[in-house]
Write a protein that holds these residues in place. Structure first.
Motif, mmCIF file in Angstrom:
data_model
loop_
_atom_site.group_PDB
_atom_site.id
_atom_site.type_symbol
_atom_site.label_atom_id
_atom_site.label_comp_id
_atom_site.label_asym_id
_atom_site.label_seq_id
_atom_site.Cartn_x
_atom_site.Cartn_y
_atom_site.Cartn_z
ATOM 1 N N ILE A 1 0.838 -1.201 0.000
ATOM 2 C CA ILE A 1 0.000 0.000 0.000
ATOM 3 C C ILE A 1 0.874 1.254 0.000
ATOM 4 O O ILE A 1 0.586 2.238 -0.700
ATOM 5 C CB ILE A 1 -0.942 -0.009 1.219
ATOM 6 C CG1 ILE A 1 -1.926 -1.177 1.110
ATOM 7 C CG2 ILE A 1 -1.695 1.312 1.337
ATOM 8 C CD1 ILE A 1 -2.752 -1.407 2.357
ATOM 9 N N PHE A 2 1.971 1.230 0.779
ATOM 10 C CA PHE A 2 2.896 2.367 0.804
ATOM 11 C C PHE A 2 3.439 2.656 -0.599
ATOM 12 O O PHE A 2 3.474 3.812 -1.043
ATOM 13 C CB PHE A 2 4.046 2.078 1.769
ATOM 14 C CG PHE A 2 5.196 3.039 1.650
ATOM 15 C CD1 PHE A 2 5.135 4.295 2.228
ATOM 16 C CD2 PHE A 2 6.347 2.689 0.953
ATOM 17 C CE1 PHE A 2 6.193 5.191 2.105
ATOM 18 C CE2 PHE A 2 7.412 3.567 0.832
ATOM 19 C CZ PHE A 2 7.328 4.826 1.411
ATOM 20 N N LEU A 3 3.865 1.612 -1.311
ATOM 21 C CA LEU A 3 4.452 1.810 -2.636
ATOM 22 C C LEU A 3 3.408 2.214 -3.674
ATOM 23 O O LEU A 3 3.759 2.788 -4.705
ATOM 24 C CB LEU A 3 5.195 0.546 -3.074
ATOM 25 C CG LEU A 3 6.478 0.262 -2.276
ATOM 26 C CD1 LEU A 3 7.040 -1.103 -2.632
ATOM 27 C CD2 LEU A 3 7.521 1.354 -2.511
ATOM 28 N N ASP A 4 2.127 1.915 -3.427
ATOM 29 C CA ASP A 4 1.071 2.454 -4.278
ATOM 30 C C ASP A 4 0.942 3.956 -4.076
ATOM 31 O O ASP A 4 0.741 4.717 -5.034
ATOM 32 C CB ASP A 4 -0.271 1.775 -3.966
ATOM 33 C CG ASP A 4 -0.361 0.371 -4.536
ATOM 34 O OD1 ASP A 4 0.427 0.052 -5.450
ATOM 35 O OD2 ASP A 4 -1.215 -0.401 -4.074
ATOM 36 N N ARG A 5 1.055 4.391 -2.828
ATOM 37 C CA ARG A 5 0.921 5.812 -2.510
ATOM 38 C C ARG A 5 2.212 6.585 -2.794
ATOM 39 O O ARG A 5 2.176 7.756 -3.135
ATOM 40 C CB ARG A 5 0.534 5.971 -1.034
ATOM 41 C CG ARG A 5 -0.830 5.409 -0.697
ATOM 42 C CD ARG A 5 -1.118 5.420 0.787
ATOM 43 N NE ARG A 5 -1.223 6.770 1.324
ATOM 44 C CZ ARG A 5 -1.533 7.024 2.607
ATOM 45 N NH1 ARG A 5 -1.758 6.021 3.449
ATOM 46 N NH2 ARG A 5 -1.617 8.281 3.031
ATOM 47 N N VAL A 6 3.352 5.898 -2.623
ATOM 48 C CA VAL A 6 4.658 6.522 -2.840
ATOM 49 C C VAL A 6 5.428 5.650 -3.828
ATOM 50 O O VAL A 6 6.278 4.848 -3.439
ATOM 51 C CB VAL A 6 5.432 6.660 -1.503
ATOM 52 C CG1 VAL A 6 6.717 7.456 -1.713
ATOM 53 C CG2 VAL A 6 4.570 7.310 -0.437
ATOM 54 N N PRO A 7 5.156 5.773 -5.129
ATOM 55 C CA PRO A 7 5.747 4.869 -6.129
ATOM 56 C C PRO A 7 7.222 5.183 -6.407
ATOM 57 O O PRO A 7 7.566 5.826 -7.403
ATOM 58 C CB PRO A 7 4.876 5.113 -7.371
ATOM 59 C CG PRO A 7 4.363 6.507 -7.201
ATOM 60 C CD PRO A 7 4.179 6.710 -5.730
ATOM 61 N N LEU A 8 8.066 4.711 -5.530
ATOM 62 C CA LEU A 8 9.500 4.960 -5.656
ATOM 63 C C LEU A 8 10.105 4.103 -6.760
ATOM 64 O O LEU A 8 9.702 2.955 -6.959
ATOM 65 C CB LEU A 8 10.197 4.642 -4.327
ATOM 66 C CG LEU A 8 9.869 5.569 -3.161
ATOM 67 C CD1 LEU A 8 10.264 4.923 -1.843
ATOM 68 C CD2 LEU A 8 10.574 6.908 -3.332
ATOM 69 N N PRO A 9 11.129 4.600 -7.431
ATOM 70 C CA PRO A 9 11.786 3.829 -8.484
ATOM 71 C C PRO A 9 13.040 3.112 -7.968
ATOM 72 O O PRO A 9 13.652 3.529 -6.982
ATOM 73 C CB PRO A 9 12.190 4.914 -9.488
ATOM 74 C CG PRO A 9 12.507 6.108 -8.615
ATOM 75 C CD PRO A 9 11.559 6.022 -7.442
ATOM 76 N N GLY A 10 13.401 2.027 -8.634
ATOM 77 C CA GLY A 10 14.703 1.373 -8.478
ATOM 78 C C GLY A 10 15.276 1.261 -7.090
ATOM 79 O O GLY A 10 14.663 0.700 -6.178
ATOM 80 N N GLU A 11 16.500 1.820 -6.914
ATOM 81 C CA GLU A 11 17.217 1.713 -5.648
ATOM 82 C C GLU A 11 16.467 2.381 -4.516
ATOM 83 O O GLU A 11 16.536 1.929 -3.365
ATOM 84 C CB GLU A 11 18.615 2.320 -5.785
ATOM 85 C CG GLU A 11 19.539 1.553 -6.724
ATOM 86 C CD GLU A 11 20.922 2.165 -6.783
ATOM 87 O OE1 GLU A 11 21.171 3.143 -6.027
ATOM 88 O OE2 GLU A 11 21.746 1.692 -7.571
ATOM 89 N N ALA A 12 15.777 3.464 -4.805
ATOM 90 C CA ALA A 12 15.011 4.159 -3.763
ATOM 91 C C ALA A 12 13.957 3.229 -3.183
ATOM 92 O O ALA A 12 13.725 3.211 -1.962
ATOM 93 C CB ALA A 12 14.358 5.406 -4.345
ATOM 94 N N ARG A 13 13.325 2.451 -4.016
ATOM 95 C CA ARG A 13 12.304 1.488 -3.586
ATOM 96 C C ARG A 13 12.877 0.488 -2.592
ATOM 97 O O ARG A 13 12.282 0.204 -1.559
ATOM 98 C CB ARG A 13 11.766 0.778 -4.826
ATOM 99 C CG ARG A 13 10.664 -0.233 -4.594
ATOM 100 C CD ARG A 13 10.381 -0.944 -5.907
ATOM 101 N NE ARG A 13 9.286 -1.886 -5.799
ATOM 102 C CZ ARG A 13 8.035 -1.615 -6.124
ATOM 103 N NH1 ARG A 13 7.732 -0.420 -6.577
ATOM 104 N NH2 ARG A 13 7.096 -2.529 -6.014
ATOM 105 N N GLU A 14 14.078 -0.031 -2.903
ATOM 106 C CA GLU A 14 14.700 -1.028 -2.041
ATOM 107 C C GLU A 14 15.265 -0.413 -0.764
ATOM 108 O O GLU A 14 15.443 -1.099 0.243
ATOM 109 C CB GLU A 14 15.819 -1.751 -2.801
ATOM 110 C CG GLU A 14 15.350 -2.481 -4.053
ATOM 111 C CD GLU A 14 14.261 -3.497 -3.756
ATOM 112 O OE1 GLU A 14 14.372 -4.202 -2.724
ATOM 113 O OE2 GLU A 14 13.288 -3.567 -4.535
ATOM 114 N N ALA A 15 15.566 0.879 -0.791
ATOM 115 C CA ALA A 15 16.188 1.532 0.365
ATOM 116 C C ALA A 15 15.208 1.755 1.502
ATOM 117 O O ALA A 15 15.617 1.876 2.658
ATOM 118 C CB ALA A 15 16.798 2.874 -0.054
#
Length: 289
Positions: free
Chosen positions: A170-184
């Motif tokens: 749900i967080f990544l739906d609201r804050v769709p971070l790309p690439g390395e930022a997503r994993e961080a």
């Protein structure tokens, strides 16, 4: 390892009695150790998919699958425990027929499984998996269908882990971070994902007010990570305010403390001085380890 007396029928019967005894002892041991209820429960496929978010599927065909990677089931979660040991004697005859066939070297058809990441969930063939594990085998032939999900299945061990995964999706739906930022961005408490998403959206709202322009979620997420998260984490690390928590947990704690102490969203030397003082207070809320 399965015992061999030279009498396959008797050995198959002993195989079942042994695996049932181990299941009962495992359940008793978990109760005595007061372990969580989900320790010996296999993962339900539908709940895993719901937590991770289903994107699609693709047929992979016949594969050799590690038995240790088979952790769940589509619809037989009550009949077997996490190690595919029968939870009752109701399937004894069927189980022993399969064990006898295995001991005689007869061919056994491949099982059917779904694959999510490195995990496998049985569609058909629960008894064949159970027998293979009881006989000490390491792999099994399986027809595999891979399920593609929105977020990774890495880190899932128990049913309780699905709560954190669901919050992260749900967080990544609201804050769709790309690439390395997503994993961080990793948090150990699911509810912290909800708090962080609120913080990012508030940051984005202030950014749009300052710049007098509308920004979509992907742009806000990218700019928050580059212009807020990375610099703040570097700053609080230099200030000695990060210990053993994840960087995202430290960030969440420090922005909450900043606003509680200073009532400001700005970063100044006074803010860092106040945060250091708060960090030494015994009543200060620290990030969850």
């Amino acid at each position: 390892m399965a015992r061999d007396t030279g009498f396959p029928a008797a050995d198959a019967e002993n195989d079942f009695l042994r695996v049932r005894r181990r299941q009962v002892l495992s359940r008793l041991g978990a109760w005595l150790r007061r372990e969580p209820d989900d320790v010996n429960i296999m993962l339900p496929f539908d709940e895993v998919v719901a937590a991770l978010g289903r994107l699609g599927e693709r047929r992979l065909g016949l594969r050799v699958v590690e038995l240790d990677s088979i952790v769940g089931s589509v619809d037989r979660t009550r009949d077997f425990d996490r190690r595919f040991r029968p939870t009752s004697a109701t399937s004894r005859q069927r189980w022993q027929r399969l064990a006898l066939a295995q001991r005689r070297g007869e061919s056994v058809p491949p099982i059917e499984v779904y694959r999510i990441g490195d995990l496998h969930f049985v569609i058909d063939g629960h008894h064949r998996v159970s027998v293979a594990l009881a006989l000490g085998l390491g792999t099994i032939d399986a027809n595999v269908t891979e399920i593609v999900t929105r977020i990774s299945a890495a880190g899932i061990q128990y049913r309780g882990d699905l709560i954190v995964k669901d919050f992260r999706r749900i967080f990544l739906d609201r804050v769709p971070l790309p690439g390395e930022a997503r994993e961080a961005i990793t948090l150990t408490d699911g509810w912290d994902y909800a708090e962080l998403s609120e913080a990012v959206e508030a940051w984005g709202y202030r950014l749009m007010q300052d710049e007098q322009v509308f920004l979509d979620r992907a742009t806000v997420a990218r700019r928050w990570y580059e212009e807020e998260f990375v610099p703040v984490v570097a700053m609080v690390r230099q200030a000695g305010l990060i210990t053993t928590e994840t960087e995202a947990e430290a960030y969440l704690w420090v922005i909450c403390e900043r606003y509680r102490l200073i009532r400001s969203h700005a970063w100044t030397d006074d803010v860092l001085t106040s945060l250091r003082s708060a960090d030494q207070s015994p009543t200060t809320r620290r990030p969850r380890a």
